[in-house]
Design a protein around this motif. Structure first.
Motif, PDB file in Angstrom:
ATOM      1  N   ILE A  85       0.844  -1.201   0.000  1.00 22.02           N
ATOM      2  CA  ILE A  85       0.000   0.000   0.000  1.00 22.02           C
ATOM      3  C   ILE A  85       0.880   1.252   0.000  1.00 22.02           C
ATOM      4  N   LEU A  86       1.930   1.237   0.852  1.00 20.66           N
ATOM      5  CA  LEU A  86       2.851   2.376   0.886  1.00 20.66           C
ATOM      6  C   LEU A  86       3.552   2.555  -0.460  1.00 20.66           C
ATOM      7  N   ALA A  87       3.886   1.437  -1.099  1.00 15.51           N
ATOM      8  CA  ALA A  87       4.590   1.499  -2.386  1.00 15.51           C
ATOM      9  C   ALA A  87       3.720   2.130  -3.460  1.00 15.51           C
ATOM     10  N   ASN A  88       2.406   2.127  -3.229  1.00 11.35           N
ATOM     11  CA  ASN A  88       1.512   2.718  -4.216  1.00 11.35           C
ATOM     12  C   ASN A  88       1.002   4.094  -3.811  1.00 11.35           C
ATOM     13  N   VAL A  95      11.750  13.093 -11.175  1.00  9.65           N
ATOM     14  CA  VAL A  95      12.809  13.665 -12.013  1.00  9.65           C
ATOM     15  C   VAL A  95      12.570  15.161 -12.198  1.00  9.65           C
ATOM     16  N   ASP A  96      13.650  15.880 -12.405  1.00  8.64           N
ATOM     17  CA  ASP A  96      13.551  17.301 -12.710  1.00  8.64           C
ATOM     18  C   ASP A  96      13.845  17.486 -14.182  1.00  8.64           C
ATOM     19  N   ILE A  97      12.844  17.926 -14.936  1.00 16.15           N
ATOM     20  CA  ILE A  97      13.081  18.223 -16.347  1.00 16.15           C
ATOM     21  C   ILE A  97      12.839  19.706 -16.549  1.00 16.15           C
ATOM     22  N   LEU A  98      13.867  20.420 -16.925  1.00 14.06           N
ATOM     23  CA  LEU A  98      13.778  21.851 -17.209  1.00 14.06           C
ATOM     24  C   LEU A  98      12.996  22.576 -16.106  1.00 14.06           C
ATOM     25  N   GLY A  99      13.349  22.277 -14.886  1.00 16.89           N
ATOM     26  CA  GLY A  99      12.723  22.963 -13.767  1.00 16.89           C
ATOM     27  C   GLY A  99      11.380  22.397 -13.356  1.00 16.89           C
ATOM     28  N   GLN A 100      10.850  21.472 -14.130  1.00 14.96           N
ATOM     29  CA  GLN A 100       9.564  20.885 -13.752  1.00 14.96           C
ATOM     30  C   GLN A 100       9.759  19.514 -13.121  1.00 14.96           C
ATOM     31  N   GLU A 101       9.001  19.298 -12.068  1.00 10.38           N
ATOM     32  CA  GLU A 101       9.130  18.022 -11.375  1.00 10.38           C
ATOM     33  C   GLU A 101       8.099  17.024 -11.896  1.00 10.38           C
ATOM     34  N   GLN A 102       8.565  15.832 -12.231  1.00 11.96           N
ATOM     35  CA  GLN A 102       7.660  14.786 -12.705  1.00 11.96           C
ATOM     36  C   GLN A 102       7.793  13.583 -11.772  1.00 11.96           C
ATOM     37  N   VAL A 103       6.653  13.021 -11.385  1.00 13.89           N
ATOM     38  CA  VAL A 103       6.710  11.862 -10.496  1.00 13.89           C
ATOM     39  C   VAL A 103       5.995  10.683 -11.142  1.00 13.89           C
ATOM     40  N   ILE A 104       6.291   9.509 -10.612  1.00 13.97           N
ATOM     41  CA  ILE A 104       5.617   8.331 -11.152  1.00 13.97           C
ATOM     42  C   ILE A 104       5.280   7.351 -10.043  1.00 13.97           C
ATOM     43  N   SER A 105       4.103   6.741 -10.178  1.00 18.78           N
ATOM     44  CA  SER A 105       3.730   5.621  -9.316  1.00 18.78           C
ATOM     45  C   SER A 105       3.162   4.546 -10.246  1.00 18.78           C
ATOM     46  N   SER A 172       6.126  -8.565  -9.628  1.00 14.44           N
ATOM     47  CA  SER A 172       6.667  -7.439  -8.859  1.00 14.44           C
ATOM     48  C   SER A 172       8.182  -7.408  -8.888  1.00 14.44           C
ATOM     49  N   ASP A 173       8.805  -8.577  -8.788  1.00 17.85           N
ATOM     50  CA  ASP A 173      10.276  -8.632  -8.770  1.00 17.85           C
ATOM     51  C   ASP A 173      10.866  -8.136 -10.087  1.00 17.85           C
ATOM     52  N   ILE A 174      10.249  -8.564 -11.194  1.00 16.22           N
ATOM     53  CA  ILE A 174      10.731  -8.126 -12.502  1.00 16.22           C
ATOM     54  C   ILE A 174      10.499  -6.629 -12.674  1.00 16.22           C
ATOM     55  N   PHE A 175       9.385  -6.144 -12.103  1.00 13.18           N
ATOM     56  CA  PHE A 175       9.098  -4.715 -12.177  1.00 13.18           C
ATOM     57  C   PHE A 175      10.164  -3.904 -11.457  1.00 13.18           C
ATOM     58  N   LEU A 176      10.609  -4.411 -10.314  1.00 11.05           N
ATOM     59  CA  LEU A 176      11.654  -3.716  -9.559  1.00 11.05           C
ATOM     60  C   LEU A 176      12.944  -3.625 -10.384  1.00 11.05           C
ATOM     61  N   ILE A 177      13.288  -4.713 -11.054  1.00 11.71           N
ATOM     62  CA  ILE A 177      14.471  -4.690 -11.925  1.00 11.71           C
ATOM     63  C   ILE A 177      14.267  -3.667 -13.045  1.00 11.71           C
ATOM     64  N   SER A 178      13.027  -3.611 -13.560  1.00 15.28           N
ATOM     65  CA  SER A 178      12.731  -2.653 -14.622  1.00 15.28           C
ATOM     66  C   SER A 178      12.924  -1.215 -14.149  1.00 15.28           C
ATOM     67  N   ILE A 179      12.573  -0.944 -12.884  1.00 17.78           N
ATOM     68  CA  ILE A 179      12.782   0.409 -12.359  1.00 17.78           C
ATOM     69  C   ILE A 179      14.272   0.739 -12.368  1.00 17.78           C
ATOM     70  N   LEU A 180      15.087  -0.230 -11.937  1.00 13.70           N
ATOM     71  CA  LEU A 180      16.534  -0.010 -11.917  1.00 13.70           C
ATOM     72  C   LEU A 180      17.062   0.248 -13.322  1.00 13.70           C
ATOM     73  N   VAL A 181      16.574  -0.539 -14.283  1.00 13.74           N
ATOM     74  CA  VAL A 181      16.997  -0.350 -15.675  1.00 13.74           C
ATOM     75  C   VAL A 181      16.618   1.060 -16.149  1.00 13.74           C
ATOM     76  N   SER A 197       8.480   5.325  -2.103  1.00 17.37           N
ATOM     77  CA  SER A 197       7.835   4.093  -2.541  1.00 17.37           C
ATOM     78  C   SER A 197       8.807   3.104  -3.159  1.00 17.37           C
ATOM     79  N   PHE A 198       9.902   3.630  -3.697  1.00 18.30           N
ATOM     80  CA  PHE A 198      10.896   2.717  -4.260  1.00 18.30           C
ATOM     81  C   PHE A 198      11.413   1.784  -3.172  1.00 18.30           C
ATOM     82  N   TRP A 199      11.662   2.349  -1.993  1.00 17.36           N
ATOM     83  CA  TRP A 199      12.203   1.526  -0.903  1.00 17.36           C
ATOM     84  C   TRP A 199      11.161   0.574  -0.342  1.00 17.36           C
ATOM     85  N   THR A 200       9.914   1.066  -0.202  1.00 17.36           N
ATOM     86  CA  THR A 200       8.879   0.163   0.315  1.00 17.36           C
ATOM     87  C   THR A 200       8.593  -0.951  -0.697  1.00 17.36           C
TER      88      THR A 200
END
Ligand SMILES: [Zn+2]
Ligand SMILES: [Zn+2]
Lengths: 232, 211
Positions: A85-88, A95-105, A172-181, A197-200
């Motif tokens: 639940i915390l991970a979501n 990321v910071d792109i040209l001064g704008q912050e972008q997030v992902i879940s 989920s495990d493969i997804f975590l590897i995908s985040i690292l990639v 959420s990355f850590w949780t």
């Protein structure tokens, strides 16, 4: 046929030879186990608490013995659900792109795929890394709770069948590897911040892998049979 | 393995009986194979039901998977739109870019997950499907079970590239710079799905040599 190698924690191997020359009768089927990896037939032997029985030919784990499996399983699955639940609930990456912050879940990722009309990919992502992991942990919690309180055998059976069908589809495990990639791909291009959420999610995946490895569905069936057989 | 076991127990030990035992894929219970209509004695699931079309279903899924794998490699996985330019990279293109950037480990992970794993799975399944019908030299059945197990467990790895596309597309969508999923991502996801279905519908009883 009936050789079981069994492993005593931590590293001693004990070879148990049981010579069974008599014919296998149908009431003996419960004493047998076929290795998932190599399909070698074994006769089960009783092992000490905390140890595991290994396949004679491929050394894969045949079964474990853990007398506190239900309590442990309940504790792990509740922890896992909270972590999921915390991970979501928070961003995975910022990321910071040209001064704008972008997030992902996970869910914003799915929404974005739907917006760009990649419905099939969206469907895969939402099932493989959201719905199935969530379902698995909800099933685990219900299962261990019912086993602990010795209630509703029918429901336990249905949940065990459902569980065995969806566990192979949890990625989920493969997804975590995908985040690292993805992080490596973005590195050097943009400024990246790793979200809470990355850590949780990482902790969730560790629990998830540990549970799939240490809890075989066959063992849960056996525990179920033992529990509901004796009237309380 | 088989031969060694026979040596210990004598050649005639229950070999016929042992051949009749199957493992329920749902609850892992050992069942006696009834041929056509197997219902697991423990979980009552219908297991190994198909007698007539034992390999056809698996073949159909596998061929579909291979067909989807072609556009998955030809079309771009990810399209980067930057300052009016559109730049799409295919799976192999992405690997090459990563390699040139110096990210060798990640390039290898993608190469393994998106090229090596799918091709290995196709080849393993082709081998299994062909070898249960026609004998291909002296292949032991234990090894075939292990090969089948490998096809079962390596499947999810090939989803890495699809997830990466989903992550990047979800993360970067500004008017000046945008990443979007490419047509190959759908084809690739479907290819992975059908390969897993092909592996799941393979009747592992065939490895024992029964038809
Ligand atoms: Zn084995
Ligand atoms: Zn069963």
């Amino acid at each position: 046929m009936p050789l079981v190698v069994y492993k005593n924690f931590p590293y001693t191997f004990v070879l148990l030879y049981q010579n069974m020359k008599t014919k296998i009768t149908s009431d003996q089927l419960d004493e047998l186990i076929i290795c998932h990896k190599c399909h070698t037939l074994h006769k089960k032997v009783s092992i000490t608490n905390g140890s595991k029985a290994l396949c004679k030919s491929c050394k894969g784990v045949l079964y474990h013995r853990d007398d506190s499996l239900i309590e442990k399983g309940l504790a792990l699955s509740i922890t896992g659900l909270i972590l999921f639940i915390l991970a979501n609930a928070f961003p995975l990456i910022k990321v910071d792109i040209l001064g704008q912050e972008q997030v992902i879940s996970i869910l914003s990722m799915v929404v974005r795929l739907v917006e760009s009309e990649y419905y099939i990919v969206a469907l895969f992502v939402v099932y493989l890394v959201f719905i199935f992991p969530l379902m698995i942990f909800l099933i685990y919690i219900t299962l261990f709770f019912l086993l602990k309180t010795t209630k509703k055998e029918q429901v336990v059976e249905e949940l065990l069948i459902l569980l065995s069908k969806i566990v192979p589809w949890n990625m989920s495990d493969i997804f975590l590897i995908s985040i690292l990639v993805s992080l490596v791909k973005l590195m050097g291009m943009l400024e990246i911040h790793i979200g809470i959420s990355f850590w949780t999610l990482t902790l969730f995946v560790i629990i998830d892998i540990y549970m799939t490895r240490s809890i075989h569905i066959g063992e849960l069936w056996k525990i179920k049979e033992e529990i509901y057989m004796e009237p309380k | 393995m088989e031969d060694k076991r026979r040596d210990i127990y004598g050649a005639k030990m229950n070999s016929l009986e042992e051949e009749q035992l199957i493992r329920c894929p749902i609850c892992e219970a050992v069942n006696r194979d009834q041929g056509k209509k197997n219902i697991c004695r423990r979980c009552h699931s219908k297991i190994y039901q198909h007698q007539k079309f034992q390999t056809e279903k698996s073949w159909a899924f596998l061929i579909t998977a291979i067909i989807f794998y072609i556009p998955a490699n030809l079309y771009p996985m990810l399209v980067i739109k930057q300052f009016g330019n559109e730049d799409g990279s295919t799976i192999l293109g992405g690997v090459i870019v990563l390699w040139e950037m110096g990210s060798y480990p990640v390039a290898l992970v993608i190469l393994f997950a998106s090229v090596f794993v799918p091709l290995l799975k196709f080849l393993l399944l082709l081998y299994l499907l062909i070898s249960v019908k026609y004998s291909l030299g002296n292949d032991s059945k234990v090894d075939k079970h292990t090969l089948y197990y490998i096809t079962e467990i390596i499947g999810p790895w090939s989803m890495i590239d699809v997830f990466v596309v989903a992550i990047l597309a979800g993360l970067i969508h500004l008017s000046s710079m945008e990443m979007v999923a490419g047509a190959a991502s759908t084809a690739f996801a479907l290819s992975v799905f059908f390969t897993i279905m092909a592996a799941n519908s393979f009747d592992s009883r065939l490895i024992k040599g029964r038809k």
